[in-house]
Design a protein around this motif. Structure first.
Motif, short mmCIF file in Angstrom:
data_model
loop_
_atom_site.label_atom_id
_atom_site.label_comp_id
_atom_site.label_asym_id
_atom_site.label_seq_id
_atom_site.Cartn_x
_atom_site.Cartn_y
_atom_site.Cartn_z
N ARG A 222 18.77 -17.16 -7.52
CA ARG A 222 18.74 -16.26 -8.69
C ARG A 222 19.70 -16.75 -9.78
O ARG A 222 19.33 -16.87 -10.95
N PRO B 125 15.93 -5.99 -10.33
CA PRO B 125 17.37 -6.09 -10.14
C PRO B 125 17.71 -6.31 -8.66
O PRO B 125 16.94 -5.90 -7.78
N VAL B 126 18.85 -6.94 -8.42
CA VAL B 126 19.24 -7.27 -7.05
C VAL B 126 19.23 -6.02 -6.16
O VAL B 126 18.79 -6.07 -5.00
N ARG B 127 19.66 -4.87 -6.70
CA ARG B 127 19.77 -3.66 -5.84
C ARG B 127 18.41 -3.20 -5.31
O ARG B 127 18.34 -2.51 -4.30
N ASP B 128 17.31 -3.58 -5.97
CA ASP B 128 15.97 -3.18 -5.51
C ASP B 128 15.27 -4.27 -4.72
O ASP B 128 14.14 -4.09 -4.27
N SER B 129 15.94 -5.42 -4.58
CA SER B 129 15.28 -6.59 -4.01
C SER B 129 15.64 -6.79 -2.55
O SER B 129 16.74 -6.42 -2.12
N GLU C 247 14.16 -15.47 -15.33
CA GLU C 247 14.75 -14.21 -14.87
C GLU C 247 13.99 -13.61 -13.69
O GLU C 247 12.77 -13.72 -13.60
N ARG D 181 12.23 -13.26 -3.61
CA ARG D 181 12.40 -12.70 -4.97
C ARG D 181 11.25 -13.20 -5.83
O ARG D 181 10.79 -14.35 -5.68
#
Ligand SMILES: Cc1ncc(COP(=O)(O)O)c(C=O)c1O
Length: 355
Positions: free
Chosen positions: A271, A284-288, A280, A293
């Motif tokens: 990332r 967002p990382v928190r949802d991944s 990009e 990815r």
């Protein structure tokens, strides 16, 4: 070749070599020892109590396990709600249709988190016995908050049937959640085995109410025969050798927490490296998940060019699915790969983004 598609994964030499183990008849004691080691090993991934949970092995890809779970565990009177936010949620709906299982669908945008408020409202209307959901929707790389999902299920006495095909072995799954009835998964993703073996981890109480809608994928019959050191059909013996070696390696490398940490570091390396090239991430990382990815395709590059350029350098990436194929690509960091492979991948990206 380094595989960055979401399974099959790049094998370790050790797992690849295990495929050369001696020929073995599946009606011999040695095969049943192998089957037992695998079933115990699969429960061991999340430290599950065999009094409460059972691992049922089958020959077939991840879809076989998902189909077996959905076609077997809901009793005839069941009413399922299927949570769809990508290709694999839609597949669970197709399975319900195929077996004429009473169901309704709660479909959300592929680009948004499942709406838990809408889910609670729908369940509150009553009549549902099961919720079918995907833990990690590989379509977009979104990780669903299953703790929140099982809380909603438990509040409405609904059992959760989870597609954990691309999360089992790496992402946290709280099997202590009373709402969780079963998880379907596969050998060739986070466990780093070979394609051809899959499994369902089922709560014994849920399995005791299973019905027989399918012949080959009948979960209760497979469980019963496997408990008797038997098997209904000819299993993919050499694939099972691969899974045995993969599970041994998995535990020696530190088990689930270590695998999660390793994926998280590699996913972050990708990332951050792509962000420097102004490529990009979709979420967002928190949802991944840490497993895979999705990224926006750079405007100046078509997917085919990117794919072929990277493949020429020894890396296979993955296209977006459905309508997302024109705008996204995906990178998984499962398998026997390391930080050095990712560094070389990013160099290839840099070169292709310049040309
Ligand atoms: C979440 C999920 N479910 C089901 C499947 C289907 O697995 P298979 O292709 O092994 O049948 C996949 C495959 O990528 C997946 O990611």
């Amino acid at each position: 070749m380094i595989l960055l598609n979401p399974g099959p994964v790049t094998l370790s030499e050790r797992v690849r070599r295990s495929l050369l183990n001696p020929d073995l008849c599946h009606r011999e004691a040695e095969f049943f020892d192998l089957q037992e080691e695998l079933r115990a090993g699969l429960l061991g991934v999340y430290g599950l109590d065999p009094q409460q949970w059972i691992a049922v092995l089958m020959t077939g890809s991840g879809t076989a396990a998902v189909e077996s779970m959905i076609a077997s565990l809901p009793p005839q009177t069941a009413h399922l709600l299927v949570l769809e936010n990508g290709v694999y949620g839609e597949r669970m709906t197709r399975i319900c249709e195929q077996y004429r299982i009473a169901h309704e669908v709660l479909a959300g945008s592929w680009l948004a988190a499942p709406d838990l408020g809408a889910l609670a409202q729908r369940l509150a209307r009553g009549g549902f016995t099961h919720l079918a959901a995907v833990h990690h929707e590989t379509t977009t790389g979104r990780l669903t908050d299953i703790a929140a999902l099982s809380r909603v299920c438990a509040a409405h006495s609904v059992q959760l049937l989870l597609d954990g095909v691309s999360s089992f072995g790496a992402e946290p799954i709280d099997f202590a959640d009373t709402g969780l009835a079963a998880v379907a998964a596969t050998a060739n993703k986070c466990l780093h085995g070979v394609p051809g073996a899959s499994f369902v981890i089922a709560r014994r109480s849920a399995l005791s109410r299973a019905v027989s809608r399918t012949y080959y994928l009948d979960l209760a019959r497979q469980a019963r025969l496997q408990d008797e050191r038997n098997t209904p059909f000819t299993p993919a013996v050499h694939v099972y050798y691969g899974l045995r070696e993969a599970l041994r390696e998995y535990q020696e490398q530190g088990g689930r927490a270590a695998r999660f940490a390793r994926y998280a570091a590699l996913a972050e390396q990708v990332r951050a490296g792509l962000a420097q090239l102004h490529i990009e991430a979709l979420l967002p990382v928190r949802d991944s998940s840490v497993v895979l990815r999705a990224y926006h395709l750079p405007r100046e590059l078509r997917y085919a060019e990117l794919h072929d350029g990277l493949k020429a350098d020894g890396f296979v990436i993955y296209a977006g699915q459905g309508d997302l194929s024109r705008t996204l690509f995906r990178i998984s960091t499962m398998g026997a790969i390391g930080a050095d492979d990712v560094r070389r991948l990013l160099e290839s990206f840099r070169r292709l983004a310049r040309t």
